[in-house]
Scaffold this active site. Sequence first.
Site, PDB file in Angstrom:
ATOM      1  N   GLY A  33       0.801  -1.224   0.000  1.00 50.67           N
ATOM      2  CA  GLY A  33       0.000   0.000   0.000  1.00 50.67           C
ATOM      3  C   GLY A  33       0.828   1.267   0.000  1.00 50.67           C
ATOM      4  CG  HIS A  39       3.009   0.676  -5.420  1.00 49.18           C
ATOM      5  ND1 HIS A  39       3.092   1.708  -4.519  1.00 49.18           N
ATOM      6  CD2 HIS A  39       3.647  -0.376  -4.844  1.00 49.18           C
ATOM      7  CE1 HIS A  39       3.741   1.299  -3.446  1.00 49.18           C
ATOM      8  NE2 HIS A  39       4.098   0.051  -3.612  1.00 49.18           N
ATOM      9  CG  ASP A 152      11.495  -3.749  -3.425  1.00 48.80           C
ATOM     10  OD1 ASP A 152      11.957  -3.365  -2.346  1.00 48.80           O
ATOM     11  OD2 ASP A 152      10.577  -3.135  -4.013  1.00 48.80           O
ATOM     12  CB  SER A 188       5.637   3.350   0.578  1.00 52.42           C
ATOM     13  OG  SER A 188       5.006   2.675  -0.493  1.00 52.42           O
TER      14      SER A 188
HETATM   15  P1  AMP Z   1       5.844  -2.528  -1.745  1.00 48.42           P
HETATM   16  O1  AMP Z   1       4.493  -1.935  -1.566  1.00 48.42           O
HETATM   17  O2  AMP Z   1       6.959  -1.625  -1.352  1.00 48.42           O
HETATM   18  O3  AMP Z   1       5.955  -3.909  -1.134  1.00 48.42           O
HETATM   19  O4  AMP Z   1       6.014  -2.743  -3.307  1.00 48.42           O
HETATM   20  C1  AMP Z   1       5.092  -3.496  -4.059  1.00 48.42           C
HETATM   21  C2  AMP Z   1       5.663  -3.757  -5.419  1.00 48.42           C
HETATM   22  O5  AMP Z   1       5.911  -2.511  -6.073  1.00 48.42           O
HETATM   23  C3  AMP Z   1       7.003  -4.501  -5.378  1.00 48.42           C
HETATM   24  O6  AMP Z   1       7.028  -5.461  -6.417  1.00 48.42           O
HETATM   25  C4  AMP Z   1       7.995  -3.410  -5.588  1.00 48.42           C
HETATM   26  O7  AMP Z   1       9.200  -3.851  -6.163  1.00 48.42           O
HETATM   27  C5  AMP Z   1       7.239  -2.508  -6.548  1.00 48.42           C
HETATM   28  N1  AMP Z   1       7.779  -1.143  -6.551  1.00 48.42           N
HETATM   29  C6  AMP Z   1       8.076  -0.386  -5.476  1.00 48.42           C
HETATM   30  N2  AMP Z   1       8.611   0.791  -5.861  1.00 48.42           N
HETATM   31  C7  AMP Z   1       8.670   0.765  -7.216  1.00 48.42           C
HETATM   32  C8  AMP Z   1       9.128   1.678  -8.206  1.00 48.42           C
HETATM   33  N3  AMP Z   1       9.651   2.872  -7.895  1.00 48.42           N
HETATM   34  N4  AMP Z   1       9.023   1.322  -9.520  1.00 48.42           N
HETATM   35  C9  AMP Z   1       8.498   0.119  -9.857  1.00 48.42           C
HETATM   36  N5  AMP Z   1       8.051  -0.787  -8.959  1.00 48.42           N
HETATM   37  C10 AMP Z   1       8.124  -0.466  -7.663  1.00 48.42           C
END
Ligand code: AMP
Length: 284
Positions: A33, A39, A152, A188
């Site tokens: 989130g 995202h 990530d 985030s």
């Molecule tokens: P998170 O909410 O941080 O667990 O991220 C959810 C998904 O979004 C994961 O697969 C992350 O690698 C991806 N994500 C986070 N930040 C970015 C970004 N700047 N560009 C592309 N994907 C992202």
Amino acid sequence: MPFIVAKTTETLDATIAAWRKEGASIAFVPTMGALHDGHLSLMERARGLADRLVVSIFVNPTQFAPGEDFERYPRPIEDDIAKLKELKADILFLPDVETMYPEGYVTNISVKGLNNILCGAVRPGHFDGVATVVARLFMLVKPEVAVFGEKDYQQLAIIRRMVTDLAIPVRVEGAPTLREPDGLAMSSRNLYLSKEERAIAAQIYAMLTHVATCIRQNPTHVVAVLAEGAAMLKNAGFQKVDYLELRDGVTLVPMNNLDRPARLLVAAHLGKTRLIDNVEVLPK
Ligand code: AMP
């Protein structure tokens, strides 16, 4: 079709069963989130890969160590729902902790060798928490394809390994990192940065691109160039560099010589915030 928020596995199951009856395929984007454009770019990509898009939001307690930011992790759920509606996602799976870890839950997935290096060395147990929750989400959502961000990168490598090892019938797609205009990878956790820290934070990508260029020009001088890159971050105002390393793009084994496609990965602390980023480095 109306946008659905499923807080229980029953609602999720019923929706998925109805889609399956129609012969629809499913793409899945798991998140924690506080949705940003990074995202949303994953979701746009996922929408093009299947008939229906499932997004999950779950701040997974088992991937946070005591003293990390689990409690203060941002949870702007109303804003997130508005973004998902606009993007025309089909369903948000929004489980609570008891739904993801029902009474008696004990199973843990440990992707050995990949879970204890880089971020795993400084965050013990983190990637077991990630692998376990993603495996359970895969079992609940049963998607044909799931999209993860290269932001990530170690997480992506671990999920790929897990899916192969456990023969989980899902295709894992990696998507490029979306950045702010000054190069800072969207995250985030950028919400934690003060104005001063936010200005310094862009140096992480500037350093990565500089170091990547130097390594391509001096493929056998990796160690010295990495030391220079870490010093650049310290000089810019980062308090601590957890790692700055060149690793094989698939196996993540360390590389001292750029003789095959590699990934340059960094984690560094700026004030109370830990930032990670990475770029691809290809030999000339
Ligand atoms: P998170 O909410 O941080 O667990 O991220 C959810 C998904 O979004 C994961 O697969 C992350 O690698 C991806 N994500 C986070 N930040 C970015 C970004 N700047 N560009 C592309 N994907 C992202």
